[in-house]
Design a protein around this motif. Structure first.
Motif, short mmCIF file in Angstrom:
data_model
loop_
_atom_site.label_atom_id
_atom_site.label_comp_id
_atom_site.label_asym_id
_atom_site.label_seq_id
_atom_site.Cartn_x
_atom_site.Cartn_y
_atom_site.Cartn_z
N GLY A 36 36.73 45.42 37.64
CA GLY A 36 37.93 45.43 36.82
C GLY A 36 39.02 44.49 37.30
O GLY A 36 40.17 44.63 36.92
N TYR A 37 38.65 43.50 38.13
CA TYR A 37 39.63 42.56 38.67
C TYR A 37 39.70 41.31 37.80
O TYR A 37 38.69 40.77 37.37
N SER A 38 40.91 40.83 37.60
CA SER A 38 41.08 39.49 37.04
C SER A 38 40.89 38.51 38.19
O SER A 38 40.85 38.90 39.36
N CYS A 79 41.80 38.88 48.33
CA CYS A 79 41.00 38.20 49.36
C CYS A 79 41.69 37.00 49.98
O CYS A 79 41.17 36.41 50.93
N GLY A 80 42.85 36.62 49.46
CA GLY A 80 43.59 35.50 50.05
C GLY A 80 43.03 34.13 49.71
O GLY A 80 43.19 33.19 50.47
N VAL A 81 42.34 34.03 48.58
CA VAL A 81 41.80 32.76 48.11
C VAL A 81 42.54 32.41 46.82
O VAL A 81 42.73 33.28 45.97
N ASP A 82 42.95 31.17 46.66
CA ASP A 82 43.70 30.76 45.49
C ASP A 82 42.92 31.05 44.20
O ASP A 82 41.72 30.83 44.12
N ALA A 83 43.62 31.55 43.19
CA ALA A 83 42.99 31.92 41.91
C ALA A 83 42.30 30.73 41.25
O ALA A 83 41.24 30.87 40.65
N SER A 84 42.88 29.54 41.38
CA SER A 84 42.24 28.36 40.78
C SER A 84 40.92 28.06 41.47
O SER A 84 39.96 27.59 40.83
N GLN A 85 40.83 28.33 42.76
CA GLN A 85 39.58 28.11 43.48
C GLN A 85 38.52 29.11 43.02
O GLN A 85 37.35 28.75 42.85
N ILE A 86 38.91 30.35 42.79
CA ILE A 86 37.97 31.35 42.29
C ILE A 86 37.44 30.93 40.93
O ILE A 86 36.23 31.01 40.67
N ALA A 87 38.31 30.44 40.07
CA ALA A 87 37.88 29.96 38.74
C ALA A 87 36.89 28.81 38.86
O ALA A 87 35.86 28.78 38.17
#
Length: 70
Positions: free
Chosen positions: A21-23, A31-39
């Motif tokens: 259920g996480y965006s 987790c301390g990782v940039d959202a753009s990197q996750i994308a």
């Protein structure tokens, strides 16, 4: 916890992130990782380090399995 092979990680990350259920932004903050990197990881545009993958996997309750591909 589920064992995940590193080469299967991209699609697994997206599946388990949604299952929890996480965006991407929420996962990023946890987790301390940039959202753009996750994308980028989920779209296959990025080759993250094992350390980055391990951070994300830990939040998602996954264990990484490294194995040699022949």
């Amino acid at each position: 916890m589920l064992n995940v092979k590193i080469y299967e990680y991209r699609r697994t990350n997206s599946y388990f992130r949604r299952k929890k259920g996480y965006s991407q932004k929420q996962l990023s903050e946890l987790c301390g990782v940039d959202a753009s990197q996750i994308a980028k990881i989920e779209k296959g545009y990025n080759s993250p380090s094992v350390n980055t993958i391990n951070k994300i996997a830990g939040v998602l309750g996954l264990i990484l399995v490294l194995e040699e591909r022949l």
